[in-house]
Design an enzyme around this catalytic site. Structure first.
Site, PDB file in Angstrom:
ATOM      1  N   GLY A 100       0.824  -1.210   0.000  1.00 34.18           N
ATOM      2  CA  GLY A 100       0.000   0.000   0.000  1.00 34.18           C
ATOM      3  C   GLY A 100       0.850   1.249   0.000  1.00 34.18           C
ATOM      4  O   GLY A 100       2.062   1.183  -0.238  1.00 34.18           O
ATOM      5  N   ASN A 101       0.237   2.388   0.233  1.00 33.39           N
ATOM      6  CA  ASN A 101       1.000   3.636   0.339  1.00 33.39           C
ATOM      7  C   ASN A 101       0.296   4.552   1.340  1.00 33.39           C
ATOM      8  O   ASN A 101      -0.738   4.197   1.900  1.00 33.39           O
ATOM      9  CB  ASN A 101       1.175   4.291  -1.036  1.00 33.39           C
ATOM     10  CG  ASN A 101      -0.145   4.665  -1.648  1.00 33.39           C
ATOM     11  OD1 ASN A 101      -0.848   5.538  -1.149  1.00 33.39           O
ATOM     12  ND2 ASN A 101      -0.518   3.980  -2.738  1.00 33.39           N
ATOM     13  N   ARG A 102       0.844   5.730   1.543  1.00 40.59           N
ATOM     14  CA  ARG A 102       0.400   6.594   2.653  1.00 40.59           C
ATOM     15  C   ARG A 102      -0.760   7.523   2.295  1.00 40.59           C
ATOM     16  O   ARG A 102      -1.109   8.399   3.084  1.00 40.59           O
ATOM     17  CB  ARG A 102       1.588   7.410   3.163  1.00 40.59           C
ATOM     18  CG  ARG A 102       2.644   6.535   3.846  1.00 40.59           C
ATOM     19  CD  ARG A 102       3.813   7.372   4.298  1.00 40.59           C
ATOM     20  NE  ARG A 102       3.381   8.612   4.910  1.00 40.59           N
ATOM     21  CZ  ARG A 102       3.865   9.813   4.612  1.00 40.59           C
ATOM     22  NH1 ARG A 102       4.804   9.932   3.694  1.00 40.59           N
ATOM     23  NH2 ARG A 102       3.421  10.882   5.217  1.00 40.59           N
ATOM     24  N   SER A 103      -1.354   7.363   1.136  1.00 41.52           N
ATOM     25  CA  SER A 103      -2.443   8.285   0.773  1.00 41.52           C
ATOM     26  C   SER A 103      -3.640   8.106   1.718  1.00 41.52           C
ATOM     27  O   SER A 103      -4.109   6.986   1.927  1.00 41.52           O
ATOM     28  CB  SER A 103      -2.885   8.033  -0.668  1.00 41.52           C
ATOM     29  OG  SER A 103      -4.066   8.738  -0.924  1.00 41.52           O
TER      30      SER A 103
END
Ligand code: PMT
Length: 379
Positions: A100-103
């Protein structure tokens, strides 16, 4: 007072569940809807009676969202359909893990709400976030880049603009393990393959806006992405700037347009950034639609006259084009050489709208230049 007001009226019913579901209540709500009232449906949960059911006053955010949407109906995006993506996609590794990512979705949700408040019909395609669901828009939930691409492709077929604020994974695991991967081995290698590039692959005559989260050579990298993905506008995010980028309420972006124009905005709230982007989108859309005011003779003769200064977006007079009506049907018609009026096959549209009166506004938007247009009433 309600009968006297010319203001739009919004009703948020709240009552006992049996009372709400009673056909008398439902018939009355249907009558109010037919008369142009907007109903904010109640929620499900504990009621004053102590029972559980459908009848709780809708959430305040939902009521406020509906008020904003109703007040924005004559805004500068009225009659326009805008697709917005938000959040970070999740690419599964096994049943319990993902890449995933931090958005946080904040930028995309602010974009969607700003477009709604300016009158657009909004479809928000969102990867998982912890944000409350915005009111008065279609919300489509997805997890992976592939799912987001499918949803965006479908929604964009009808859209005037696509704004991709989502942080889409660039790679996904080639194989997803069916069972949870055991942590016995000292190392683990995952083979990754590229995800589809959604912005590049979505085709159509729509305005495309991208975001680029960059930590170095911000403008140059963003400009390269704009060209590669054939975008109309790119919002370059400097994620090294304080209080900018992922998971904060503010953002610092530089807007780069296709013609090379660059505008660096100061640090501002994500909602303000969204409005600045939409100002540009409105400018780009302006040359692609015409707004017309219905005159008494148009209703009497069941025709639409296109004034000479508004004919620029259409093919030459007398040349046929398709016109999509608000029930989804498509008629073939043309602008008459002598009268400047659209009359062929348009009678059915007038018949379907007995409520139409002189002074009402309609908008005709280009779907495919010189070939296909869309006719809508601006409410
Ligand atoms: O959600 P928040 O916490 O509020 O954070 C906002 C944000 C930082 C995520 C947002 O403002 C942002 O910058 N989003 C884009 C993130 C990014 O780096 O995108 P990119 O450079 O990988 O891609 C450029 C553009 O192509 C983006 O519009 C992206 O949505 C799109 N893209 C990317 C990959 C892919 N496979 N398909 C795409 O369409």
């Amino acid at each position: 007072t309600v009968l006297a007001t010319k203001a739009p009226v919004i009703v948020a019913p709240s009552m006992d569940a049996n009372m709400f579901q009673n056909s008398i209540t439902q018939d009355n709500l249907a009558k109010l809807k037919a008369r142009g009232f907007t109903i904010v449906d109640p929620g499900y949960g504990y009621l004053a009676s102590g029972k559980v059911g459908l009848g709780r006053l809708a959430d305040v955010e939902k009521i406020i969202g509906t008020v904003k949407q109703v007040l924005g109906r004559s805004g500068d995006l009225a009659g326009k359909r805008i697709v917005v993506t938000a959040g970070g996609t999740r690419e599964p590794i096994d049943p319990v893990r993902h890449i995933g990512n931090r958005s946080s979705g904040k930028m995309g949700y602010a974009m969607a709400e700003a477009a709604r408040d300016r009158g657009a019909t909004v479809t928000l395609i969102t990867a998982p976030t912890s944000l409350p669901e915005p009111a008065s828009m279609e919300v489509i939930r997805v997890e992976t880049a592939v799912q987001m691409k499918e949803a965006v492709t479908k929604a964009s077929a009808q859209a005037d603009a696509l704004i991709m604020a989502a942080a889409v994974a660039d790679y996904q695991p080639k194989n997803v393990a069916e069972a949870k991967i055991k942590k016995e081995a000292p190392t683990l290698t995952l083979e990754l393959v590229k995800t589809p590039d959604i912005l590049t692959e979505v085709k159509g005559n729509l305005i495309k806006v991208g975001f680029a989260a960059e930590s170095e050579d911000v403008i140059e990298n963003a400009r390269r992405k704009l060209e590669k993905k054939k975008l109309d506008l790119m919002a370059a995010n400097d994620i090294t700037a304080k209080e900018s980028g992922f998971a904060v309420d503010t953002n610092k972006v530089t807007l780069i347009s296709r013609d090379g124009k660059i505008e660096s905005l100061p640090l501002m709230s994500k909602r303000e950034v969204a409005d600045r982007i939409l100002d540009r989108v409105v400018g780009m859309l302006d040359g692609r639609s015409v707004e017309l005011i219905i005159k008494p003779f148009m209703i009497k003769l069941r025709r639409i006259r296109i004034d000479s200064d508004k004919r620029g977006i259409f093919p030459p007079l007398g040349t046929g084009f398709d016109l999509e009506l608000d029930d989804g049907s498509v008629i073939n018609t043309y602008i008459d050489k002598r009268t400047g009026q659209i009359w062929k096959n348009i009678r059915q549209w007038f018949k379907a709208h007995p409520e139409l009166k002189a002074g009402d506004k309609v908008i005709i938007t280009v779907v495919e230049p010189l070939k296909k247009y869309r006719l809508e009433i601006i409410k």
